[in-house]
Design an enzyme around this catalytic site. Structure first.
Site, PDB file in Angstrom:
ATOM      1  N   SER A 166       0.811  -1.222   0.000  1.00 40.58           N
ATOM      2  CA  SER A 166       0.000   0.000   0.000  1.00 40.58           C
ATOM      3  C   SER A 166       0.842   1.268   0.000  1.00 40.58           C
ATOM      4  O   SER A 166       0.411   2.299  -0.521  1.00 40.58           O
ATOM      5  CB  SER A 166      -0.955   0.002   1.201  1.00 40.58           C
ATOM      6  OG  SER A 166      -0.255  -0.257   2.404  1.00 40.58           O
ATOM      7  N   HIS A 208       2.396   4.828   4.108  1.00 38.74           N
ATOM      8  CA  HIS A 208       1.426   5.477   3.222  1.00 38.74           C
ATOM      9  C   HIS A 208       1.823   6.925   2.949  1.00 38.74           C
ATOM     10  O   HIS A 208       1.863   7.362   1.792  1.00 38.74           O
ATOM     11  CB  HIS A 208       0.032   5.451   3.853  1.00 38.74           C
ATOM     12  CG  HIS A 208      -0.535   4.072   3.984  1.00 38.74           C
ATOM     13  ND1 HIS A 208      -1.733   3.810   4.619  1.00 38.74           N
ATOM     14  CD2 HIS A 208      -0.059   2.868   3.582  1.00 38.74           C
ATOM     15  CE1 HIS A 208      -1.969   2.511   4.584  1.00 38.74           C
ATOM     16  NE2 HIS A 208      -0.963   1.917   3.968  1.00 38.74           N
TER      17      HIS A 208
END
Length: 290
Positions: free
Chosen positions: A211, A268
């Site tokens: 991610s 992230h």
């Protein structure tokens, strides 16, 4: 189906009249973008020379195409015929496919390697032992792959499911836009720096997932589309808004209790920053239209 490249053109070249003419002549062909170029390809080896001569005469100005207008039914039929199959889509983005397969393998390792006999060699930390190697120790031990391989480790089905979706959509777009080599380089840089951000933020926590790279894709697409708008970076505003909303929601910690663990927020945020910076440095402004 094996597509044979006939000729490459710049992105500014309008190939619609050529595509229309070839379609009227019932010549199977495909026009797609790769590495910043438009490519005309055919699946019939017998037509390569004929199409090449046609394009050559068009460039010389010795031939002017006259395409008959097609009714909606014919146009729809041609569009359907030339829409790439799933197999063709897989062949168009091999790097993305390999990265997704690596992520799936990483998820299966987490599921079935309960003793971390193999996982211990892929994590940033040695999950099997109590000691946690530092950034310098990773290099001293001759294990530089640890800087990248945590990207492929996934801890639940939902974790791998949503990351695969993001990798396929966004990663596939960027592989077509950047080309295989540049796309792979971008992935490596994004993986290393997003993993490093997470490690520096929480060095004692076992983490993983692609991610961080997916958010690097998002950052790159946002900035790239502002600098040089392109159909491959033209995401719906709702998609970007949802991705950023999800990022903020994860940072609040609201989701931690629902997923049974923490979210790699530093990865992230680090990935998003890396993607924005990478686009800002590498993307050239679109040429001004006269």
């Amino acid at each position: 189906m094996n597509w044979i490249v006939v000729k490459k053109f710049s992105l500014e070249t309008d190939l619609s009249h050529i595509s229309g003419y070839l379609a009227q002549c019932k010549i199977a062909h495909r026009i797609y973008e790769e590495a910043g170029e438009q490519i005309i390809a055919t699946d019939d080896p017998r037509m390569v020379g004929a199409i090449a001569r046609l394009l050559q005469e068009l460039e010389r100005g010795t031939l002017i195409l006259q395409c008959n207008e097609l009714d909606d039914a014919e146009t729809a039929h041609i569009d359907d015929k030339q829409s790439p199959t799933f197999r063709q889509q897989l062949k168009a983005v091999p790097v993305t496919v390999i990265l997704i397969l690596c992520s799936i393998v990483g998820y299966l390792l987490i599921v079935f390697d309960s003793q971390h006999l193999l996982v211990r060699y892929l994590s940033y930390q040695d999950a099997y032992q109590s000691n946690i190697p530092s950034f310098q120790e990773i290099f001293n031990a001759g294990q530089p792959w640890r800087l990248i391989t945590p990207t492929f480790l996934h801890f639940s089905f939902m974790h791998i499911f949503f990351n695969v979706l993001g990798s396929w959509d966004l990663g596939g777009r960027l592989e077509l836009l950047l080309g295989k080599i540049n796309y792979l380089l971008f992935f490596i840089v994004s993986a290393i720096l997003s993993n490093l951000a997470q490690f520096l933020w929480h060095p004692n926590i076992f983490f993983g997932g692609i991610s961080g790279v997916v958010y690097a894709f998002i950052g790159f697409i946002m900035i790239s589309h502002k600098i040089a708008p392109h159909r491959l970076t033209a995401l719906h505003p709702g998609e970007l808004a949802f991705a950023l909303f999800w990022l903020i929601l994860c940072v609040t910690g609201v989701l931690d209790s629902f997923i049974g663990g923490g979210v790699a927020n530093a990865a992230h945020l680090g990935g998003l920053f890396v993607g924005c910076a990478y686009a800002w440095i590498t993307v050239k402004p679109a040429p001004a239209k006269v």
